[in-house]
Motif scaffolding. Structure first.
Motif, PDB file in Angstrom:
ATOM      1  N   HIS A 275       0.998  -2.207   7.584  1.00  0.00           N
ATOM      2  CA  HIS A 275       0.883  -2.861   6.272  1.00  0.00           C
ATOM      3  C   HIS A 275      -0.081  -4.040   6.318  1.00  0.00           C
ATOM      4  N   GLU A 276      -0.646  -4.320   7.487  1.00  0.00           N
ATOM      5  CA  GLU A 276      -1.598  -5.422   7.589  1.00  0.00           C
ATOM      6  C   GLU A 276      -3.024  -4.913   7.760  1.00  0.00           C
ATOM      7  N   LEU A 277      -3.240  -3.678   7.316  1.00  0.00           N
ATOM      8  CA  LEU A 277      -4.582  -3.098   7.394  1.00  0.00           C
ATOM      9  C   LEU A 277      -5.072  -2.808   5.982  1.00  0.00           C
ATOM     10  N   ASP A 278      -6.373  -3.114   5.753  1.00  0.00           N
ATOM     11  CA  ASP A 278      -6.979  -2.734   4.479  1.00  0.00           C
ATOM     12  C   ASP A 278      -7.753  -1.452   4.689  1.00  0.00           C
ATOM     13  N   ILE A 279      -7.721  -0.609   3.692  1.00  0.00           N
ATOM     14  CA  ILE A 279      -8.453   0.642   3.815  1.00  0.00           C
ATOM     15  C   ILE A 279      -9.319   0.802   2.569  1.00  0.00           C
ATOM     16  N   ALA A 280     -10.547   1.273   2.780  1.00  0.00           N
ATOM     17  CA  ALA A 280     -11.441   1.508   1.643  1.00  0.00           C
ATOM     18  C   ALA A 280     -12.269   2.740   1.923  1.00  0.00           C
ATOM     19  N   ARG A 281     -12.705   3.387   0.840  1.00  0.00           N
ATOM     20  CA  ARG A 281     -13.570   4.542   0.998  1.00  0.00           C
ATOM     21  C   ARG A 281     -14.889   4.050   1.577  1.00  0.00           C
ATOM     22  N   ILE A 312      -0.992   6.437   5.256  1.00  0.00           N
ATOM     23  CA  ILE A 312      -2.206   7.225   5.440  1.00  0.00           C
ATOM     24  C   ILE A 312      -2.505   7.286   6.935  1.00  0.00           C
ATOM     25  N   THR A 313      -2.603   8.485   7.464  1.00  0.00           N
ATOM     26  CA  THR A 313      -2.892   8.658   8.880  1.00  0.00           C
ATOM     27  C   THR A 313      -4.383   8.962   9.041  1.00  0.00           C
ATOM     28  N   CYS A 314      -5.049   8.176   9.887  1.00  0.00           N
ATOM     29  CA  CYS A 314      -6.491   8.321  10.055  1.00  0.00           C
ATOM     30  C   CYS A 314      -6.831   8.536  11.517  1.00  0.00           C
ATOM     31  N   GLN A 315      -7.957   9.184  11.713  1.00  0.00           N
ATOM     32  CA  GLN A 315      -8.473   9.396  13.069  1.00  0.00           C
ATOM     33  C   GLN A 315      -9.701   8.487  13.220  1.00  0.00           C
ATOM     34  N   SER A 321      -6.163   7.319  19.690  1.00  0.00           N
ATOM     35  CA  SER A 321      -4.989   7.833  18.971  1.00  0.00           C
ATOM     36  C   SER A 321      -5.061   7.520  17.476  1.00  0.00           C
ATOM     37  N   ASP A 322      -4.276   8.263  16.707  1.00  0.00           N
ATOM     38  CA  ASP A 322      -4.289   8.117  15.256  1.00  0.00           C
ATOM     39  C   ASP A 322      -3.824   6.732  14.834  1.00  0.00           C
ATOM     40  N   LEU A 323      -4.279   6.342  13.652  1.00  0.00           N
ATOM     41  CA  LEU A 323      -3.991   5.014  13.137  1.00  0.00           C
ATOM     42  C   LEU A 323      -3.233   5.180  11.824  1.00  0.00           C
ATOM     43  N   HIS A 324      -2.149   4.397  11.667  1.00  0.00           N
ATOM     44  CA  HIS A 324      -1.396   4.468  10.409  1.00  0.00           C
ATOM     45  C   HIS A 324      -1.729   3.275   9.536  1.00  0.00           C
ATOM     46  N   VAL A 325      -1.914   3.525   8.259  1.00  0.00           N
ATOM     47  CA  VAL A 325      -2.118   2.456   7.284  1.00  0.00           C
ATOM     48  C   VAL A 325      -1.081   2.650   6.190  1.00  0.00           C
ATOM     49  N   ASP A 326      -0.340   1.573   5.869  1.00  0.00           N
ATOM     50  CA  ASP A 326       0.638   1.669   4.786  1.00  0.00           C
ATOM     51  C   ASP A 326       0.103   0.988   3.537  1.00  0.00           C
ATOM     52  N   LEU A 327       0.210   1.658   2.424  1.00  0.00           N
ATOM     53  CA  LEU A 327      -0.197   1.080   1.141  1.00  0.00           C
ATOM     54  C   LEU A 327       0.948   1.261   0.159  1.00  0.00           C
ATOM     55  N   PRO A 328       1.029   0.337  -0.835  1.00  0.00           N
ATOM     56  CA  PRO A 328       1.953   0.634  -1.927  1.00  0.00           C
ATOM     57  C   PRO A 328       1.536   1.956  -2.565  1.00  0.00           C
ATOM     58  N   SER A 329       2.516   2.776  -2.916  1.00  0.00           N
ATOM     59  CA  SER A 329       2.184   4.118  -3.400  1.00  0.00           C
ATOM     60  C   SER A 329       1.254   4.090  -4.606  1.00  0.00           C
ATOM     61  N   ALA A 330       1.440   3.085  -5.485  1.00  0.00           N
ATOM     62  CA  ALA A 330       0.589   3.008  -6.675  1.00  0.00           C
ATOM     63  C   ALA A 330      -0.870   2.803  -6.264  1.00  0.00           C
ATOM     64  N   ALA A 331      -1.088   1.903  -5.301  1.00  0.00           N
ATOM     65  CA  ALA A 331      -2.449   1.629  -4.833  1.00  0.00           C
ATOM     66  C   ALA A 331      -3.047   2.871  -4.184  1.00  0.00           C
ATOM     67  N   ALA A 332      -2.212   3.583  -3.439  1.00  0.00           N
ATOM     68  CA  ALA A 332      -2.706   4.784  -2.765  1.00  0.00           C
ATOM     69  C   ALA A 332      -3.130   5.834  -3.775  1.00  0.00           C
ATOM     70  N   ARG A 333      -2.334   5.939  -4.855  1.00  0.00           N
ATOM     71  CA  ARG A 333      -2.681   6.933  -5.870  1.00  0.00           C
ATOM     72  C   ARG A 333      -4.000   6.562  -6.538  1.00  0.00           C
ATOM     73  N   VAL A 343     -13.397   6.667   5.788  1.00  0.00           N
ATOM     74  CA  VAL A 343     -12.891   5.385   5.301  1.00  0.00           C
ATOM     75  C   VAL A 343     -13.286   4.295   6.281  1.00  0.00           C
ATOM     76  N   SER A 344     -13.232   3.062   5.815  1.00  0.00           N
ATOM     77  CA  SER A 344     -13.371   1.951   6.743  1.00  0.00           C
ATOM     78  C   SER A 344     -12.087   1.138   6.686  1.00  0.00           C
ATOM     79  N   ILE A 345     -11.639   0.746   7.860  1.00  0.00           N
ATOM     80  CA  ILE A 345     -10.351   0.065   7.969  1.00  0.00           C
ATOM     81  C   ILE A 345     -10.576  -1.335   8.509  1.00  0.00           C
ATOM     82  N   THR A 346     -10.022  -2.326   7.802  1.00  0.00           N
ATOM     83  CA  THR A 346     -10.219  -3.714   8.210  1.00  0.00           C
ATOM     84  C   THR A 346      -8.860  -4.354   8.456  1.00  0.00           C
ATOM     85  N   PRO A 347      -8.620  -4.883   9.663  1.00  0.00           N
ATOM     86  CA  PRO A 347      -7.342  -5.553   9.910  1.00  0.00           C
ATOM     87  C   PRO A 347      -7.314  -6.927   9.252  1.00  0.00           C
ATOM     88  N   ARG A 348      -6.233  -7.220   8.571  1.00  0.00           N
ATOM     89  CA  ARG A 348      -6.059  -8.569   8.031  1.00  0.00           C
ATOM     90  C   ARG A 348      -5.466  -9.464   9.104  1.00  0.00           C
TER      91      ARG A 348
END
Ligand SMILES: Nc1ncnc2c1ncn2[C@@H]1O[C@H](COP(=O)(O)OP(=O)(O)OP(=O)(O)O)[C@@H](O)[C@H]1O
Ligand SMILES: [Mg+2]
Lengths: 361, 300
Positions: A275-281, A312-315, A321-333, A343-348
């Motif tokens: 939950h401390e990771l940002d994910i963007a296209r 969201i599971t990303c490679q 190994s795979d990386l998990h990112v948790d988002l509020p479901s509304a944001a994910a939708r 995607v690009s993933i940025t740790p907060r």
């Protein structure tokens, strides 16, 4: 009544169940003992109650050494891991037991048991046998039985362990209110972190017979003191990386890490919470390059929705190994990522642990 | 086959019928026939003769009285020993524990005659403790204390063997709960431990009693076979039989057989109770996953 555990050790044969455990529980605290199976939680609780004897160390109540005092004289109410109700006695007699063995007058026993039956909402079930009760009801009988002797300390060993989720949540809120009303010093064991964090004033994390960390729930969650605590609190991405010059590197992505200002590079373990990771296209075109040095390029594998959270599971593009990112479901939708997208993933926020000679995997 | 699958269990095949016939014949020949003949012979001269054989012969009367004293005494010793030993073994871990458990079984593997001889070697006048016992004027061998010892020896495993698995299955938690609620050792035992093991204990006691009443070999050796003094019922049966007083012998035997039948009934009843209790124990251990209608009020 306050409790102090001072340097307590206990072995069963060659196995060290408790190794020099010290713990202070101030009067009126609701403390959670959290730890994996076999970490010594039950053993510690039993030693505090006088049901088991420490090999070394001391137990104090209100500053008085009670190490040699019999369980009977300790003013402790104990709720057992599997309730341990007297199965040949009715609910009424179970609750009355502590007063009966103290030879309390019948009228007093009756009044107190009725009062407790009411407190635990079992008014009409006094004549039932434990086998005729549901799990939640048995749990409350066990609690009433422990409270009947008016203990000044209440110890509960996985009080809600065997109950289903809904009953568990209700009972623990009820326990919290009860604790606030009666103001007893309470220690309860759990291996459910959610329970510990929701219920307790203070959390103690145990591992292999020693205390890993003690603190307020927020402290323990936000600042885990050891890799073990971080792992135990779970849902964490762990990577091998390195630290140098105030930076930690994770897949080549530099992260600010002032705790290690030295020039010499060292191996380290990097912990990222989902939950401390940002994910963007990823911006199209530059997708194959690591994004401007501060984020990680990865490919979406799948999305799993569990209620309000979507995982969201990303490679990672470089492998690993795979990386998990948790988002509020509304944001994910809203984001609407599809499997296979870049995607690009940025740790907060990251936690880095340097290998510690005491913590060998 | 058009029959329902469970009909397969009613075995109507030739082999099945053969096995059933074999079992019935064996039980009939080895158990039912001898037992019936005991009663038939005992009452062959009518109930009056049966009663006189038992009540009017002073040696027989004494044998019955002796059996009714020795067996309960041995069972009592067994009960106290069995409960204490089972508690020790089920609740504590100590060096030599498994050796101790195997020692409990020795009386089952040693021939009763050998056991009797061993007792003579220790308690007899020429035995290890002989001089001491003589000095104290205590007579063990050829007297009732020897009978009690021999009977206790052969029945020793019955109670303790019965209790160990039950106490282990129950676990120490209820006893700990009692202690944490302020009970002392006696209160824990009488109010928690004993009610939990009562049926298993009774089962052991009934079996031990049946065995004690019927014991022959060990008692034969230590008793010296003195009519009117150290003859128990089984010894009396044998002596009357040797003296060609078959009806009298069978009269005593019929009492033993009746006791055995009584034991059987008690055993079946107790085993039912035990089964119920072990089911209850299982139910109590099962997580209370069922919905709990009364928790609703707690949330508000
Ligand atoms: N009476 C005993 N004899 C031998 N070993 C024991 C005894 N009691 C506990 N242990 C061992 O001590 C260790 C700690 O046990 P304890 O019951 O305190 O763990 P716990 O943290 O309560 O675990 P759980 O979450 O599974 O209840 C375990 O490895 C256990 O096997
Ligand atoms: Mg435990």
């Amino acid at each position: 009544m306050s409790i102090r555990v001072d340097g307590v050790s206990k072995s069963f044969g060659a196995f060290k169940a408790l190794d020099n455990v010290s713990l202070d529980v101030p009067q009126g605290t609701l403390l959670a003992l959290l730890g994996p199976s076999g970490s010594g939680k039950t053993t510690l609780l039993r030693i505090i109650a006088g049901l088991e004897w420490p090999d070394s160390g001391r137990i104090e109540e209100d500053g008085t050494d009670i190490t040699d005092r019999h369980a009977r004289q300790r003013d402790v109410g104990f709720v057992f891991q599997h309730y341990a109700l007297f199965r040949h006695m009715s609910v009424f007699e179970n609750i009355a037991f502590g007063m009966r063995v103290r030879k309390a007058p019948q009228a007093e026993v009756k009044a107190r048991v009725d009062e407790l039956l009411h407190l635990v909402r079992l008014d009409n079930l006094g004549s039932r046998k434990p086998a005729q009760l549901s799990g939640g009801q048995r749990q409350r009988v066990a609690l009433a039985r422990a409270l009947a002797i008016r203990p000044r300390i209440l110890l509960l060993d996985e009080p809600f362990g065997a109950l289903d989720a809904k009953v568990r949540v209700e009972l623990r809120q009820w326990l919290r209110r009860l604790h606030d009303e009666i103001g007893m010093t309470t220690v309860f064991v759990t291996h459910d972190q959610e329970e510990a964090f929701e219920l307790a004033d203070d959390v103690v994390v145990m591992n292999e017979g020693h205390v890993e960390q003690r603190g307020k729930p927020d402290e323990v969650f936000d600042k885990p003191a050891s890799p073990f605590v971080m792992d135990f609190l779970g849902n964490v991405n762990v990577y091998h990386g390195r630290v140098e010059n105030g930076l930690a590197f994770w897949h080549g992505v530099p992260i600010h890490y002032p705790d290690y200002p030295h020039a010499q590079a060292r191996e380290a373990r990097v912990y990222l919470r989902p939950h401390e990771l940002d994910i963007a296209r990823a911006p199209s075109g530059s997708a194959s390059e690591a994004h401007a040095g501060t984020s990680l390029a990865a490919t979406v594998l799948r999305q799993t929705r569990t209620g309000p959270i979507t995982r969201i599971t990303c490679q990672p593009r470089q492998g690993g190994s795979d990386l998990h990112v948790d988002l509020p479901s509304a944001a994910a939708r809203e984001l609407g990522l599809q499997p296979g997208e870049s995607v690009s993933i940025t740790p907060r926020h990251v936690r880095v642990f340097l290998p510690d000679p005491e913590y060998v995997i | 086959m058009t029959s329902k699958p469970r009909d397969a269990a009613t075995a109507t095949s030739p082999l099945g019928l053969l096995l059933i016939a074999g079992a019935v014949a064996t039980v009939g020949l080895l158990i039912v026939a001898p037992l019936t003949s005991v009663f038939v012979d005992a009452f062959s001269n009518g109930p009056r003769a049966w009663w006189e054989a038992l009540a009017h012969d002073p040696d027989t009367r004494h044998a019955i009285w002796l059996s009714l004293t020795v067996a309960p005494l041995a069972v009592l010793i067994n009960t106290v020993f069995g409960v204490a030993a089972a508690w020790l073994v089920a609740r504590f871990r100590f060096p030599g524990r498994s050796l101790l458990v195997s020692l409990f079984d020795v009386p089952f593997s040693v021939s009763p005659v050998v056991a009797g001889l061993a007792l003579v070697l220790i308690f007899g006048r020429q035995g290890l403790l002989g001089p001491t016992l003589t000095a104290l004027a205590v007579k063990v061998i050829f007297a009732w204390p020897g009978l009690v010892l021999a009977t206790t020896f052969v029945t020793l495993p019955l109670v303790v063997r019965e209790l160990i698995p039950v106490m282990e299955a129950i676990g120490p938690e209820e006893e700990m709960a009692a202690v944490s609620l302020g009970a002392n050792g006696w209160q824990v035992f009488w109010r928690v431990t004993l009610p939990n093991i009562r049926w298993a204990l009774l089962h052991g006691v009934v079996l031990a009693n049946a065995r004690a009443m019927g014991e022959f070999g060990a008692v034969y050796v230590v008793s010296g076979h003195i009519a009117g003094t150290t003859d128990t019922m089984p010894l009396r049966v044998e002596k009357l039989f040797q003296e060609y007083r078959t009806p009298a012998s069978m009269a005593v035997a019929s009492v033993l057989a009746a006791l055995a039948l009584l034991t059987l009934v008690a055993k079946v009843f107790i085993e039912r109770q035990l089964e119920t209790e072990s089911k209850e124990l299982e139910a109590a251990r099962a997580p209370g996953a069922d919905t709990d209608p009364t928790t609703g009020g707690l949330g508000s």
